[in-house]
Structures are given as structure tokens and as C-alpha cells.
Design a protein around this motif. Structure first.
Motif, PDB file in Angstrom:
ATOM      1  N   ARG A 128      14.558  65.076  -0.191  1.00 27.80           N
ATOM      2  CA  ARG A 128      13.602  65.090   0.828  1.00 27.80           C
ATOM      3  C   ARG A 128      13.212  63.968   1.315  1.00 27.80           C
ATOM      4  O   ARG A 128      13.031  63.303   2.299  1.00 27.80           O
ATOM      5  CB  ARG A 128      12.267  66.068   0.613  1.00 27.80           C
ATOM      6  CG  ARG A 128      11.438  66.236   1.475  1.00 27.80           C
ATOM      7  CD  ARG A 128      11.930  67.206   2.588  1.00 27.80           C
ATOM      8  NE  ARG A 128      12.730  66.688   3.734  1.00 27.80           N
ATOM      9  CZ  ARG A 128      13.319  67.261   4.446  1.00 27.80           C
ATOM     10  NH1 ARG A 128      13.252  68.836   4.492  1.00 27.80           N
ATOM     11  NH2 ARG A 128      14.085  66.753   5.228  1.00 27.80           N
ATOM     12  N   ASP A 129      12.691  63.006   0.167  1.00 34.44           N
ATOM     13  CA  ASP A 129      12.342  61.447   0.464  1.00 34.44           C
ATOM     14  C   ASP A 129      13.463  60.833   1.075  1.00 34.44           C
ATOM     15  O   ASP A 129      13.007  59.951   1.782  1.00 34.44           O
ATOM     16  CB  ASP A 129      11.651  60.869  -1.057  1.00 34.44           C
ATOM     17  CG  ASP A 129      10.371  61.497  -1.182  1.00 34.44           C
ATOM     18  OD1 ASP A 129       9.717  62.172  -0.317  1.00 34.44           O
ATOM     19  OD2 ASP A 129       9.625  61.341  -2.211  1.00 34.44           O
ATOM     20  N   ALA A 130      14.459  60.830   0.323  1.00 29.93           N
ATOM     21  CA  ALA A 130      15.796  59.980   0.943  1.00 29.93           C
ATOM     22  C   ALA A 130      15.880  60.280   2.434  1.00 29.93           C
ATOM     23  O   ALA A 130      16.360  59.606   3.142  1.00 29.93           O
ATOM     24  CB  ALA A 130      16.950  60.218  -0.125  1.00 29.93           C
ATOM     25  N   LEU A 131      15.885  61.524   2.721  1.00 29.50           N
ATOM     26  CA  LEU A 131      16.085  62.129   4.157  1.00 29.50           C
ATOM     27  C   LEU A 131      15.122  61.728   5.082  1.00 29.50           C
ATOM     28  O   LEU A 131      15.273  61.158   6.213  1.00 29.50           O
ATOM     29  CB  LEU A 131      16.236  63.587   4.116  1.00 29.50           C
ATOM     30  CG  LEU A 131      17.645  64.390   3.668  1.00 29.50           C
ATOM     31  CD1 LEU A 131      17.235  65.830   3.377  1.00 29.50           C
ATOM     32  CD2 LEU A 131      18.690  64.225   4.567  1.00 29.50           C
ATOM     33  N   THR A 132      13.923  61.404   4.695  1.00 32.53           N
ATOM     34  CA  THR A 132      12.798  61.115   5.364  1.00 32.53           C
ATOM     35  C   THR A 132      13.057  59.486   5.712  1.00 32.53           C
ATOM     36  O   THR A 132      13.203  59.047   6.894  1.00 32.53           O
ATOM     37  CB  THR A 132      11.620  61.359   4.751  1.00 32.53           C
ATOM     38  OG1 THR A 132      11.202  62.472   4.723  1.00 32.53           O
ATOM     39  CG2 THR A 132      10.378  60.388   5.433  1.00 32.53           C
ATOM     40  N   SER A 187      18.982  68.716   6.965  1.00 37.20           N
ATOM     41  CA  SER A 187      17.865  68.220   6.600  1.00 37.20           C
ATOM     42  C   SER A 187      16.824  69.373   6.930  1.00 37.20           C
ATOM     43  O   SER A 187      15.747  69.036   6.218  1.00 37.20           O
ATOM     44  CB  SER A 187      17.115  67.069   7.327  1.00 37.20           C
ATOM     45  OG  SER A 187      17.277  67.181   8.677  1.00 37.20           O
ATOM     46  N   SER A 188      17.027  70.291   7.568  1.00 40.64           N
ATOM     47  CA  SER A 188      15.887  71.175   7.872  1.00 40.64           C
ATOM     48  C   SER A 188      15.002  71.807   6.639  1.00 40.64           C
ATOM     49  O   SER A 188      13.904  72.173   6.656  1.00 40.64           O
ATOM     50  CB  SER A 188      16.039  72.187   8.792  1.00 40.64           C
ATOM     51  OG  SER A 188      16.792  71.677  10.035  1.00 40.64           O
ATOM     52  N   PHE A 199      13.529  63.831  14.979  1.00 37.53           N
ATOM     53  CA  PHE A 199      12.558  64.822  14.355  1.00 37.53           C
ATOM     54  C   PHE A 199      12.749  64.777  12.949  1.00 37.53           C
ATOM     55  O   PHE A 199      13.967  64.741  12.549  1.00 37.53           O
ATOM     56  CB  PHE A 199      12.774  66.160  15.281  1.00 37.53           C
ATOM     57  CG  PHE A 199      12.054  66.389  16.487  1.00 37.53           C
ATOM     58  CD1 PHE A 199      11.008  67.181  16.537  1.00 37.53           C
ATOM     59  CD2 PHE A 199      12.628  65.607  17.528  1.00 37.53           C
ATOM     60  CE1 PHE A 199      10.268  67.302  17.757  1.00 37.53           C
ATOM     61  CE2 PHE A 199      11.775  65.816  18.805  1.00 37.53           C
ATOM     62  CZ  PHE A 199      10.667  66.639  18.657  1.00 37.53           C
ATOM     63  N   VAL A 200      11.604  64.710  12.405  1.00 37.17           N
ATOM     64  CA  VAL A 200      11.695  64.697  10.743  1.00 37.17           C
ATOM     65  C   VAL A 200      10.979  65.761  10.102  1.00 37.17           C
ATOM     66  O   VAL A 200       9.678  66.150  10.293  1.00 37.17           O
ATOM     67  CB  VAL A 200      10.713  63.277  10.558  1.00 37.17           C
ATOM     68  CG1 VAL A 200      10.935  63.146   8.809  1.00 37.17           C
ATOM     69  CG2 VAL A 200      11.384  62.114  10.976  1.00 37.17           C
ATOM     70  N   PRO A 201      11.854  66.706   9.511  1.00 34.24           N
ATOM     71  CA  PRO A 201      11.254  67.912   8.989  1.00 34.24           C
ATOM     72  C   PRO A 201      10.709  67.728   7.550  1.00 34.24           C
ATOM     73  O   PRO A 201      10.934  66.504   7.047  1.00 34.24           O
ATOM     74  CB  PRO A 201      12.287  68.869   8.708  1.00 34.24           C
ATOM     75  CG  PRO A 201      13.702  67.865   8.598  1.00 34.24           C
ATOM     76  CD  PRO A 201      13.204  66.640   9.386  1.00 34.24           C
ATOM     77  N   ALA A 202       9.796  68.649   6.984  1.00 32.25           N
ATOM     78  CA  ALA A 202       9.188  68.596   5.612  1.00 32.25           C
ATOM     79  C   ALA A 202       9.887  69.620   4.737  1.00 32.25           C
ATOM     80  O   ALA A 202       9.581  69.262   3.408  1.00 32.25           O
ATOM     81  CB  ALA A 202       7.464  68.511   5.700  1.00 32.25           C
ATOM     82  N   GLY A 203      10.401  70.642   5.264  1.00 34.33           N
ATOM     83  CA  GLY A 203      11.087  71.619   4.160  1.00 34.33           C
ATOM     84  C   GLY A 203      10.150  72.715   4.098  1.00 34.33           C
ATOM     85  O   GLY A 203       8.863  72.863   3.738  1.00 34.33           O
ATOM     86  N   PRO A 204      10.786  74.056   3.400  1.00 34.29           N
ATOM     87  CA  PRO A 204      10.199  75.118   3.081  1.00 34.29           C
ATOM     88  C   PRO A 204       9.598  74.960   1.504  1.00 34.29           C
ATOM     89  O   PRO A 204      10.084  74.224   0.782  1.00 34.29           O
ATOM     90  CB  PRO A 204      11.256  76.098   2.987  1.00 34.29           C
ATOM     91  CG  PRO A 204      12.366  75.532   2.786  1.00 34.29           C
ATOM     92  CD  PRO A 204      12.323  74.174   3.378  1.00 34.29           C
TER      93      PRO A 204
END
Length: 609
Positions: free
Chosen positions: A254-258, A244-245, A175-180
Motif C-alpha cells: 500500500r505504501d509503495a503504491l501511494t 491499487s483500489s 486519485f490515491v486510494p487507501a484500501g479496505p
């Protein structure tokens, strides 16, 4: 291991032995039938990679390179999902660089309760979860994939993606989050303006300005409702990369985590030596871990339905008693709005998921010996991601809170329990979120004021008809009646009544979501009024007693009189037509009760509820 947590885990395993065995047999058979592209005819396979570039075509012909499915809930009307617009290209490039392929397998619908709240579209909200699960299954049904990436954030979307993914439980799935979004105006100020508007002390322009300064950019809403509860639960279940959430969108981290999530999916496929499908990650221990994380943070009450349905998709039978017992064993460790003034960004700054998981693990409240997308063991999730010289690395998270007013310790929690209680009585079974209630607000005995429609309550409030001690009953809101819309718009007027000094509470077979707050609310009452529940016999003026301390909810009317009463007519026809609602008549009729997940996807099982 905490003995209560272990006991709940053991009874879930025992209760679910037959259904879990059947599930494991199903996904094992699906694995043996692969690699899936190998069973396709030449014509089938040619269709599957016709639009690919020459390198990807060659990789997919070879049967030795992983093909990762991308399933996305992107739309740019939802702030939480708008960042997903650019993810597919990031993912495809990252996967290509490690010699594999990623294809966009399908999109799923993604509606926003924040937009539909108090409007006809809200009647489709809960049912959209099952549609999302079905759409996920359609996207994965092409026999082209060795693993999957799921992109979703909000309310019904993550549970739907989970249910759909678990139907393909032989596939490794990340699962790939996008963040708040970054923090806007303080939540306390937002709530103040809402109540002022409800009282006629603020204009619509004042309200819109406050809301716009709160929900102000791309990213997930920052209060701790169902969307952020989803992210918390999925990470603690081991389906996100550690930490990563809650990384803000549009940042290099964020891009690196994706990209890292995409690469990790390729490492888990059956083409290598580290095969780890989602059906082997989501076991009884992972489900209990999710419940612990939810309750330790005062998370969304929607998960008293969603996690029941998710567990059922993995072959497990859980019920509200499991929630209640875990809530009694787990301390409340966070104060995030509506259970406080802080938001999810403040929680992350205080130590975030890494510290929360460390505290719970060290106290024996989480199962450490679980499978995750990062390997065996949950201890890995006590680390947090950072960029060092542009490279993604993980370091140990903090060992103590940087803001004890937001994130506490197990030894000094905000409350000794998780703030969720199950209510039983002649009105049925329901749940109540107590984590945000003020002291002495957990027990109320008052006459009923009955509504068949949430909108009638607001009219009565404006007319001054609710200026008294009362228990407001809003019925015929359940799954089979109108699809169980969320009733969060009732919070401001009920909050105003409470602030005026009246003793008020809500009893409903509808939902109040993770945003339910300071007003006592017995929600998800089952059996629902439309399906023979006693709620349908309540009259104005009947005395009702709600006691969250003892777990009771009773209509104080003599049994002989109740036997003579007829169920009140539902009067819900206006909720069944328009805004597409007529298309969901079949689904509504098949929805199970709230404690069974309010789900249309599984054959109803006899459970020891």
C-alpha cells in the motif's frame, strides 16, 4: 465493440456536443494561462511558499519543477480515511526524491453514512458531495499547482473530489486510494444478527458485538456499497494506478503504491512531454467504461446520481436510459455482499480488477482506446501490482477466476444483465437494483402503506401493522425536501417481513445506496413528492404495481379520482432545523432532480431525458 455499448457512447457524445466543447474550451484557456505560478506577483508567490524548506522554495521559484497539490478527506473518525493521516509525508518525500514539490492544498469534509444512518446528520449526506466539490475547488484555486493528488474513498467523497477536480480539468490529477480493512465476521452472519435484533430476538449488546466484529479496523468497509463502488469505477476510468483500489492499508505494498501515485502525478504535468490532464481522461468513453464496471459488478445505485453529476462536470449529459441500456448489455460478474456472501477482499483474491477488466475488454464491453494516468489504453489495467525484493512492479493478472462463486466470467455470468432497471409509470421514474433480488421477487402488486418519515415505519413494524402483503411508500425524502437521506435502516424490518412470507416492496423518493439488497426497492423516484410528484397523492390502501421485468411502476387509481386529490402536506419541518441542517436551506432549494444528479452546482440544462 459491443454494439449497444458503442451506441450508448455515440449518443452521449452527440447529446453532449455543445456542453463538452464549452468544457474543453474552458480547460484549454486555463492551460494557456499557465504555468500558474508564473502569473503570480512576487508577494503572491512569496505567500505561497513561505512555509516551505529552502530546497522547495528554490524549486518553486524556478518555474521548472512541478508542484503537486494534495487534497485530502482525512479524518480519523472514518475508518476508510484514517490511513490518510500519514500519506502527505509519504507523498512529499516521494515527490522530493524526483526533484519536484508537493504541498497540502486543502482538506475536504468527509462524513460517514455508517455513523449518521438513521440520525439527523444523514440529511446532510448527499449535499456534502457538492460541499466537497466546492472545497476541492477552493484548495486548487491558489494558482500554485501543476498537478493534483486526490485522497478520498467513501460515498459522496470521491464523486465530490471528481467534480471539484474536473472544474480544474487542465490539471493532471491522480486519485490515491487507501484500501479496505481486512475481512471481519461473514456478511451473512452480520445480516442475520441485524434481522434478529429487528425482531427482538437479539440484544443491543449482541448487535453491537456483531457490528464491531464486522467494522473492526482502519480501512474501507468490506461490503460492496458506494465506497467500494467508487474505487472500482475510478480505477476502470483510468484515474488510479492499476490494481491499487483494494490493497489493504498499513502494508508495504500500500505504501509503495501511494509513493508511486505521487511520482506518476509529476510525470503528467505540462512541464514535461507527457501532459495528460484529468479533463482529457474523463471523456465519453471513460464515463461509459465507468458505467460498465459499475453494472458488471452490481454496484451502488447512488451512482445513478453521482455519475450523472460527475459527467456533467466534464461537459457530458447522461441519463438513466444510458444506465438501463448498458445494464442490459453487460452481464453480472460478481457476487459481493449484498449481492452474495463474499466481501471485497474475496473479490481481490479471486482475481480482482485485473481479471474483471480483462474479461470485459476481451468481450468488447469496455473501450480500450482511452487515456489513463498510465498512458494510452486500458489494457494496462489487466495487470496487478506486487513487491519484488522490495520494489514495486506490475505483472499480468490471472486469466481465469480463482473463485468462480465470487468472480465469474463473461461467458458464464451470474446473471445475463447488470441488475439495474429503470422504472417508468404514472408515479414517475425511478431505479431498482435487481442483482440481489431472489427469484420471483421482481413483480409485486399490493396495497400501499404510506409514511412521511422513515422512523414511523419502524414503529409500525414493531406494532405488527406491516404483517401483510404491502408496498411501503416513504415519501418527502427527496433532494429538495430534506436532502435525500439514505434509508438503509429500513432494510432489516422489510427483510424480516419478506422472510415471514409476505410480499413486500419499497417505493421512495429517497435513497437506499449500494447496500440495498433482497427487498424490491423502487428508489430515487422523480419527480419527488415535495416537487409535485404523484407520490404526494398516494393514500393508504391504494394499489401499486411494481414490475422490474417490464420496467413499470404505477399507482392503480383512476385518473379522475387522482385529479380530485390534493397533495398531502410534507410535514418535514423537523428535518430542516438542528444538526446544522438550517445552513443548507439554500442548497436544498437548488438541488436538481435525482436523474439530473441531485446537484446544486450547475445551471440546469435542457436535456433529452
Amino acid at each position: 465493440m459491443n454494439p449497444i455499448i458503442q451506441r450508448v457512447t455515440d449518443r452521449i457524445i452527440k447529446r453532449s456536443q455543445k456542453t463538452r466543447d464549452e468544457y474543453l474550451q474552458k480547460i484549454d484557456k486555463a492551460r494557456r494561462d499557465g504555468p500558474h505560478r508564473g502569473v503570480l506577483s512576487c508577494g503572491n508567490l512569496a505567500h505561497g511558499f513561505a512555509a516551505c524548506n529552502p530546497d522547495d522554495k528554490s524549486s518553486l521559484r524556478s518555474m521548472t519543477k512541478a508542484n503537486i497539490a494534495i487534497v485530502s478527506a482525512y479524518n480519523d473518525m472514518l475508518s476508510a480515511h484514517q490511513p490518510y493521516e500519514t500519506y502527505p509525508q509519504l507523498i512529499k518525500q516521494a515527490v522530493h526524491e524526483v526533484g519536484s514539490v508537493a504541498q497540502f492544498a486543502g482538506g475536504v469534509p468527509a462524513m460517514c453514512d455508517g455513523v449518521t444512518q438513521g440520525n439527523p446528520g444523514m440529511d446532510l449526506s448527499l449535499m456534502s458531495r457538492d460541499v466537497i466539490a466546492q472545497a476541492t475547488a477552493v484548495g486548487l484555486s491558489h494558482n500554485m499547482f501543476d498537478g493534483a493528488l486526490m485522497m478520498g474513498i467513501c460515498d459522496k467523497i470521491v464523486p465530490g473530489l471528481l467534480i471539484g477536480s474536473l472544474s480544474f480539468g487542465h490539471l493532471p490529477t491522480v486519485f490515491v486510494p487507501a484500501g479496505p480493512m481486512p475481512s471481519g465476521i461473514p456478511n451473512k452472519e452480520k445480516a442475520r444478527v441485524r434481522q434478529a435484533y429487528a425482531e427482538g430476538k437479539a440484544s443491543r449488546e449482541d448487535l453491537l458485538e456483531a457490528e464491531s466484529n464486522s467494522y473492526h479496523s482502519a480501512g474501507t468497509c468490506t461490503f460492496y456499497g458506494t465506497a467500494n463502488s467508487n474505487q472500482m469505477v475510478v480505477e476502470i476510468m483510468g484515474l488510479h494506478l492499476p490494481g491499487s483500489s483494494f490493497v489493504n492499508p498499513g502494508t508495504p505494498l500500500r505504501d509503495a503504491l501511494t509513493k508511486a501515485a505521487a511520482v506518476q502525478a509529476t510525470r503528467l504535468t505540462d512541464l514535461g512531454d507527457n501532459y495528460m490532464p484529468i479533463g482529457h481522461i474523463v471523456d465519453a468513453k471513460a464515463i461509459v467504461n465507468g458505467l460498465v464496471g459499475l453494472l458488471a459488478t452490481g454496484g451502488s445505485t447512488n451512482h445513478t446520481m453521482h455519475l450523472v453529476a460527475v459527467a456533467r462536470a466534464a461537459g457530458f449529459l447522461i441519463n438513466w436510459d444510458d444506465f438501463s441500456d448498458i445494464s442490459n448489455a453487460v452481464p453480472l460478474m460478481t457476487k459481493i455482499y449484498p449481492n452474495g456472501s463474499a466481501d471485497i477482499n474475496h473479490f481481490t483474491a479471486a482475481g480482482g480488477t485485473a481479471l474483471l477488466i480483462r474479461e470485459l475488454l476481451d468481450a468488447g464491453l469496455l473501450h480500450e482506446d482511452v487515456n489513463t494516468i498510465c498512458g494510452k489504453g486500458l489494457r494496462r489495467y489487466t495487470q496487478e501490482p506486487i513487491l519484488e525484493d522490495g520494489k514495486l512492479v506490475w505483472r499480468d493478472g490471472p486469466e481465469k477466476s480463482l473463485d468462480p462463486e465470487v468472480l465469474a466470467s463473461v461467458d458464464a455470468p451470474f446473471k445475463p444483465n447488470g441488475g439495474l432497471s429503470v422504472l417508468n409509470g404514472n408515479l414517475g421514474r425511478g431505479v431498482i437494483k435487481t442483482s440481489a433480488l431472489r427469484e420471483k421477487k421482481t413483480h409485486i402488486k399490493a396495497p400501499a402503506v404510506v409514511f412521511e418519515d422513515q422512523f414511523d415505519l419502524n414503529r409500525a413494524f414493531k406494532a405488527g401493522e406491516l404483517d401483510k402483503d404491502c408496498i411501503v411508500v416513504v415519501r418527502f425524502q427527496g433532494p429538495k425536501a430534506i436532502g435525500m437521506p439514505e434509508l438503509h435502516s429500513l432494510t432489516p424490518p422489510l427483510g424480516v417481513l419478506q422472510d415471514r412470507g409476505y410480499k413486500v416492496a419499497l417505493v421512495t423518493d429517497g435513497r437506499m445506496s449500494g447496500a440495498s439488497g433482497k427487498v424490491p426497492a423502487a428508489i430515487h423516484v422523480t419527480p419527488e413528492a415535495y416537487d409535485g410528484g404523484l407520490l404526494a397523492k398516494v393514500h393508504n390502501g391504494d394499489m401499486i404495481e411494481l414490475n422490474a421485468d417490464t420496467g413499470e411502476i404505477n399507482l392503480l387509481v383512476d385518473d379522475k379520482e387522482l385529479a380530485q386529490r390534493e397533495n398531502q402536506p410534507a410535514g418535514i419541518e423537523h428535518h430542516l432545523q438542528g444538526m446544522g441542517r438550517e445552513l443548507f436551506a439554500g442548497m436544498r432549494s437548488n438541488l436538481t432532480g435525482a436523474e439530473e444528479g441531485a446537484c446544486s452546482l450547475f445551471v440546469k440544462q435542457e436535456q433529452a431525458l
